[in-house]
Design an enzyme around this catalytic site. Structure first.
Site, PDB file in Angstrom:
ATOM      1  N   LYS A 118      -3.320  13.415 102.081  1.00 37.62           N
ATOM      2  CA  LYS A 118      -3.204  13.089 103.507  1.00 37.62           C
ATOM      3  C   LYS A 118      -4.140  13.926 104.368  1.00 37.62           C
ATOM      4  O   LYS A 118      -4.636  13.456 105.384  1.00 37.62           O
ATOM      5  CB  LYS A 118      -1.765  13.278 103.991  1.00 37.62           C
ATOM      6  CG  LYS A 118      -0.819  12.189 103.510  1.00 37.62           C
ATOM      7  CD  LYS A 118       0.515  12.281 104.243  1.00 37.62           C
ATOM      8  CE  LYS A 118       1.474  11.211 103.796  1.00 37.62           C
ATOM      9  NZ  LYS A 118       2.807  11.386 104.379  1.00 37.62           N
ATOM     10  N   LYS A 211      -2.136   2.781  95.547  1.00 44.38           N
ATOM     11  CA  LYS A 211      -0.750   2.533  95.955  1.00 44.38           C
ATOM     12  C   LYS A 211      -0.699   1.613  97.177  1.00 44.38           C
ATOM     13  O   LYS A 211      -1.532   1.751  98.076  1.00 44.38           O
ATOM     14  CB  LYS A 211      -0.151   3.901  96.318  1.00 44.38           C
ATOM     15  CG  LYS A 211       1.341   3.977  96.300  1.00 44.38           C
ATOM     16  CD  LYS A 211       1.801   5.396  96.564  1.00 44.38           C
ATOM     17  CE  LYS A 211       1.419   5.877  97.963  1.00 44.38           C
ATOM     18  NZ  LYS A 211       2.079   7.109  98.382  1.00 44.38           N
ATOM     19  N   LYS A 214       1.277   2.069 103.907  1.00 45.28           N
ATOM     20  CA  LYS A 214       1.354   1.704 105.320  1.00 45.28           C
ATOM     21  C   LYS A 214       0.014   1.860 106.016  1.00 45.28           C
ATOM     22  O   LYS A 214      -0.250   1.224 107.015  1.00 45.28           O
ATOM     23  CB  LYS A 214       2.328   2.654 106.037  1.00 45.28           C
ATOM     24  CG  LYS A 214       3.767   2.464 105.658  1.00 45.28           C
ATOM     25  CD  LYS A 214       4.629   3.578 106.238  1.00 45.28           C
ATOM     26  CE  LYS A 214       6.087   3.325 105.940  1.00 45.28           C
ATOM     27  NZ  LYS A 214       6.971   4.384 106.383  1.00 45.28           N
TER      28      LYS A 214
HETATM   29  P1  AMP Z   1       7.510   6.567 103.389  1.00 44.54           P
HETATM   30  O1  AMP Z   1       7.163   5.293 104.026  1.00 44.54           O
HETATM   31  O2  AMP Z   1       6.323   7.356 102.982  1.00 44.54           O
HETATM   32  O3  AMP Z   1       8.495   7.349 104.180  1.00 44.54           O
HETATM   33  O4  AMP Z   1       8.235   6.183 102.051  1.00 44.54           O
HETATM   34  C1  AMP Z   1       9.575   5.745 102.010  1.00 44.54           C
HETATM   35  C2  AMP Z   1      10.009   5.495 100.592  1.00 44.54           C
HETATM   36  O5  AMP Z   1       9.247   4.425 100.026  1.00 44.54           O
HETATM   37  C3  AMP Z   1       9.822   6.691  99.653  1.00 44.54           C
HETATM   38  O6  AMP Z   1      10.931   6.785  98.779  1.00 44.54           O
HETATM   39  C4  AMP Z   1       8.576   6.345  98.885  1.00 44.54           C
HETATM   40  O7  AMP Z   1       8.545   6.931  97.607  1.00 44.54           O
HETATM   41  C5  AMP Z   1       8.693   4.844  98.786  1.00 44.54           C
HETATM   42  N1  AMP Z   1       7.373   4.214  98.636  1.00 44.54           N
HETATM   43  C6  AMP Z   1       6.338   4.271  99.515  1.00 44.54           C
HETATM   44  N2  AMP Z   1       5.285   3.570  99.048  1.00 44.54           N
HETATM   45  C7  AMP Z   1       5.663   3.051  97.851  1.00 44.54           C
HETATM   46  C8  AMP Z   1       5.018   2.223  96.874  1.00 44.54           C
HETATM   47  N3  AMP Z   1       3.775   1.773  97.048  1.00 44.54           N
HETATM   48  N4  AMP Z   1       5.718   1.893  95.766  1.00 44.54           N
HETATM   49  C9  AMP Z   1       6.998   2.334  95.573  1.00 44.54           C
HETATM   50  N5  AMP Z   1       7.653   3.116  96.456  1.00 44.54           N
HETATM   51  C10 AMP Z   1       7.005   3.476  97.586  1.00 44.54           C
END
Ligand code: AMP
Ligand code: TRP
Length: 354
Positions: A118, A211, A214
């Site tokens: 990041k 991956k 967002k």
């Molecule tokens: P975040 O949006 O970074 O707060 O992520 C929220 C949850 O979504 C966390 O448990 C991440 O590990 C999961 N997550 C985010 N991106 C992915 C992805 N591409 N595949 C699987 N899990 C994800």
């Protein structure tokens, strides 16, 4: 000491909730409700760790906080039986994070790969908050002395750090913990990551080695939870594939990241194994598999998108959910903070909060 099993997890309100968030995390949040008491947190304090160009400013933050809350509820999380709230409403998160800042070591944080990703090349210019992000995450979990944390694969290293912090706190303050009545010297549990299902790391639809995220500039890289049926169909039809037909065996997916990803998504959405999906589609062309995937995705995601839309149209309701959840979370957090302060040696008044 046997800890009461408690689930905690968080999602950042940074916009563009996508299929990776859903399959890697939210689906499992829903499942855990059947067996555990669960606390699901919209981590707005984590959201501001990157520049304002990433989190979008105050109006966006509030909008995204409500949208994640709506996604939780639309996906099937029950905010009455469990707790749903936004992190900044419970002061204990920041307070415990400070104590943990004095337990965690710089060397531990220097190993965090997500910070490196990041922060990018201009590391000197990253916020201290971004660097400290995993310590706040440990505080989130341990403020409730939670034992189980459903997350996607990318959070594994952060969970290991949470365990290290819990363990070091228990060691550093072992005598004081015993004097406070914890005879075995265990105050914080070592939280376990729950990384479950066939889609713990959903990849970009444009590049199977990246991956789904967002922050990807291309909206075609991800399926957003708010996408309508047409958008879902377009994105899946345009998703990158390779020229070979689908294999009949799971090991045939090795070195074929795009095929592996699409089969994994299909498996997760239909609660089947990848092998089972290949039994049906193996040997066939991508086009017919993609048609089935579009249908499946639309049937699973459209009701959630519809319900999210209905919920965000009533922000007052969402805010009531968050305020009520925060009140219940705070009551639990206060108990941990009271004991933690005694263990550390901070003087506090006898009448509340602490
Ligand atoms: P975040 O949006 O970074 O707060 O992520 C929220 C949850 O979504 C966390 O448990 C991440 O590990 C999961 N997550 C985010 N991106 C992915 C992805 N591409 N595949 C699987 N899990 C994800
Ligand atoms: N870091 C997590 C993510 O980006 C979000 C998060 C914050 C979290 N605090 C947490 C997840 C506590 C689980 C437990 O996905």
């Amino acid at each position: 000491m046997a800890f009461t099993e408690l689930v905690f997890s968080g999602v950042q309100p940074t916009g563009n909730l996508h299929l990776g968030n859903y399959l890697g995390a939210i689906v499992n949040f829903v499942k855990m409700q059947e067996t555990h008491n669960c606390i699901y947190c919209v981590v707005d304090m984590h959201a501001i760790t990157q520049g304002v160009d990433v989190w979008g400013g105050p109006t966006e933050l509030a909008r995204n906080t409500r949208e994640v809350t709506a996604a939780f509820i639309a996906a099937g999380i029950d905010p009455k039986k469990h707790i749903v709230f936004n992190q900044s409403q419970v002061a204990g998160h920041a307070e415990l994070a400070w104590i943990f800042n004095c337990v965690a070591r710089v060397g531990w944080l220097n190993r965090m790969t997500q910070f490196k990703e990041k922060a990018g090349k201009d590391r000197e210019n990253a916020s201290i908050g971004l660097y400290d992000y995993p310590v706040l995450m440990a505080a989130d979990i341990l403020l409730y002395r939670a034992t189980h944390v459903p997350v996607g694969e990318d959070q594994k290293q952060h969970l290991e750090l949470s365990r290290d912090i819990a363990q070091k706190f228990n060691n550093d303050f072992a005598d004081s913990i015993r004097r406070s009545g914890f005879d075995d010297g265990l105050f914080f549990p070592l939280p376990e990551p729950l990384i479950m299902g066939p889609a713990t790391r959903v990849m970009s639809l444009r590049d199977g080695t990246k991956k789904m995220s967002k922050s990807d500039a291309s909206d075609y890289s991800r399926i957003n939870l708010t996408d309508d049926a047409d958008a879902i169909a377009q994105k899946i039809r345009k998703a990158k594939t390779d020229p070979e037909p689908l294999p009949s065996e799971e090991k045939g997916l090795e070195a074929r990241p795009e095929a592996d990803n699409l089969v994994g998504i299909f498996a997760a959405l239909s609660a089947r194994s990848k092998q089972d999906v290949l039994r049906e589609f193996g040997g066939g062309q991508f086009s017919s598999f993609k048609n089935a995937l579009v249908e499946l995705c639309v049937s699973k995601l459209s009701p959630i998108a519809g319900e999210m839309k209905r919920l965000v149209a009533d922000p007052a309701y969402i805010d009531r959910v968050l305020i009520d959840g925060a009140d219940r979370a705070r009551a639990l957090a206060d108990q941990t903070m009271t004991k933690t302060k005694d263990i550390v040696g901070f003087i506090r008044g006898q009448t509340g909060p602490w």
